[in-house]
Write an enzyme that holds these catalytic residues in place. Structure first.
Site, mmCIF file in Angstrom:
data_model
loop_
_atom_site.group_PDB
_atom_site.id
_atom_site.type_symbol
_atom_site.label_atom_id
_atom_site.label_comp_id
_atom_site.label_asym_id
_atom_site.label_seq_id
_atom_site.Cartn_x
_atom_site.Cartn_y
_atom_site.Cartn_z
ATOM 1 C CE LYS A 63 -0.604 -17.093 -2.836
ATOM 2 N NZ LYS A 63 0.385 -16.055 -3.172
ATOM 3 C CG ASN A 64 -3.929 -16.015 -0.367
ATOM 4 O OD1 ASN A 64 -2.707 -16.171 -0.429
ATOM 5 N ND2 ASN A 64 -4.549 -15.051 -1.019
ATOM 6 N NE ARG A 91 2.690 -9.786 4.092
ATOM 7 C CZ ARG A 91 3.486 -9.030 4.817
ATOM 8 N NH1 ARG A 91 4.765 -9.011 4.579
ATOM 9 N NH2 ARG A 91 3.016 -8.289 5.800
ATOM 10 C CB CYS A 141 3.194 -8.991 -4.066
ATOM 11 S SG CYS A 141 2.802 -10.321 -5.198
ATOM 12 N N PRO A 170 3.495 -4.316 7.211
ATOM 13 C CG PRO A 170 2.866 -2.709 8.796
ATOM 14 C CD PRO A 170 2.741 -3.050 7.334
ATOM 15 C CG ASP A 217 3.950 -2.860 13.128
ATOM 16 O OD1 ASP A 217 4.826 -3.518 12.546
ATOM 17 O OD2 ASP A 217 3.960 -1.629 13.202
ATOM 18 C CG ASP A 272 -5.343 -10.436 -3.649
ATOM 19 O OD1 ASP A 272 -4.571 -9.468 -3.582
ATOM 20 O OD2 ASP A 272 -5.226 -11.441 -2.926
ATOM 21 C CB VAL A 296 -6.847 -3.192 0.648
ATOM 22 C CG1 VAL A 296 -6.143 -4.275 1.451
ATOM 23 C CG2 VAL A 296 -8.370 -3.346 0.772
#
EC number: 2.5.1.7
Length: 415
Positions: free
Chosen positions: A22-23, A92, A116, A122, A124, A304, A326
């Site tokens: 997925k990622n 996201r 999630c 953020p 940034d 994860d 993390v």
């Protein structure tokens, strides 16, 4: 909403197949918009996040077809550079639209993304990268807008090796003028997979998989066919499931080099691991040894898989320590595991886990990986477990109940 009902105790045996990552799929699907011709993407998992992204791109005018785990994307019909705010808030990865359309159209806008709720996440670093490339950035009431007449290559140092920021800056830099260098870049396999796809499209990228990535901008990119890498987090989840339940399971479609940290910890616990060309065989041991785990950016132990291995550690002899470095809210599953009898004590970013006999209970998934951990706990618990809020799980695991049932788990989905 739906829920899973699980009866624990069944030994897991047989073969379970892992879906595409997925990622990797999410940034690669978005990257297809960079091209001037269509792309065909293979092994895309049927997941809610993927469907949401495809819907966002369709609303922007792109041609999108998704069937049989293949996504075909035609960027030539794109008419909008703004993502639907309601859809974007659910996902996201919708922020990748910023890097892609900033590079291709010189303008993009989207709402701050969802995903999630596991802590402060953020963007940034993404915006810092866009500014370094020459973009104007506006952030107002949850809406991000980026503009540039022409992006120009730059040297960009990331204060943290953020996967999302590394990807977004790389996407924007592919069509910038001149050379971009990303220092302290993330090294995840999904970034390498994206770079491989971009390279076939005509991008000039070097150093991916290291902490320094160099991108020479090009004027145009062409569509390409690409097969997504296997999902290492899904694979790791099933490896841990096998280790929990007196398992003898072949996890098919896995790249073992992507899971070295997990394999090392499972072997340390006394679990037999055999790496083969197409996958990994996991044979459990009746007596598991306690180990300490510290999450780190890749190639360290993945955050994860932290909640899943914590379930496994409740079945080990001795006290284990898990340190989360993390994300700051990554222990939200612990209260739910305690409802099942887990002996876990939290102190800041650390968790102390002692041997526990888990029993079935009604529990609620608070996020994607917490949901996976509760399913694993249900598989080893005595009695029946009810896992609610499974919409979180369905964001990241394709057909998880069918796959686990196929190796002997007693799990079913009910409305």
């Amino acid at each position: 909403m739906g829920k899973f009902l699980i009866k624990g105790g069944n030994p897991l045996k047989g073969k379970i197949k892992v879906s595409g990552a997925k990622n990797a799929a999410l940034p690669i699907i978005t990257a297809a918009l960079l091209a001037d011709t269509p792309s065909k993407l293979i092994d895309i998992p049927h997941l809610r996040d993927v469907t949401n992204l495809c819907n966002i791109l369709e609303k922007m005018g792109a041609g999108v077809e998704f069937e049989n785990n293949i996504v075909s994307i035609d960027p030539t019909t794109l008419t909008e550079a703004e993502a639907d705010p309601e859809l974007a808030r659910k996902l996201r990865a919708s922020y990748y639209i910023l890097g892609v359309l900033l590079a291709k159209e010189g303008w993009a806008r989207t709402s701050l993304p969802g995903g999630c709720n596991i802590g402060n996440r953020p963007i940034d670093l993404h915006l810092k990268g866009f500014k370094a490339l020459g973009a104007d950035v506006k952030l107002d009431h949850g809406i991000v807008e980026v503009k540039a007449n022409k992006l120009k290559g730059a040297r960009i140092y990331l204060d943290y090796p953020s996967v999302g920021a590394t990807i977004n800056i790389m996407l924007a830099a592919t069509r910038a003028e001149g050379k971009t260098v990303i220092e302290n870049a993330a090294r995840e396999p999904e970034i390498v997979d994206l770079a491989n796809y971009l390279t076939v499209m005509g991008a000039k990228i070097k150093g991916v998989g290291t902490d320094i990535i160099k991108i020479e901008g090009v004027d145009s990119l062409k569509g390409a066919e690409h097969r997504i890498i296997p999902d290492r987090i899904e694979a790791g989840t099933y490896m841990i499931a096998a280790a929990l339940n007196k398992g003898d399971v072949f996890v098919d479609n896995v790249l073992a080099e992507h899971l070295k940290s997990l394999i090392a910890k499972l072997k340390e616990m006394g679990i037999q691991i055999k790496e083969e060309i197409s996958g990994i065989k996991v044979v459990s041991n009746d007596k598991l040894k306690a180990v300490d785990v510290k999450t780190l950016p890749y190639p360290g132990f993945p955050t994860d898989l932290q909640s899943q291995i914590m379930v496994l550690l409740t079945q080990a002899e001795g006290t284990s320590l898990v340190i989360e470095t993390v994300w700051e809210n990554r222990f939200m599953h612990v209260d739910e595991l305690k409802r099942m009898g887990a002996d876990i004590k939290i102190d800041g970013h650390s968790a102390l886990i002692k041997p526990s006999q888990l029993t079935g209970a009604e529990v609620t998934a608070t996020d994607l990986r917490a949901g996976a951990a509760l399913i694993l706990a249900g598989l080893v618990a005595e009695g029946e477990t009810e896992v609610r809020n499974i919409n979180h799980v369905e964001r990241g695991y394709e057909d998880i109940e069918e796959k686990l049932s196929g190796i002997g788990a007693d799990i079913r989905k009910v409305k």
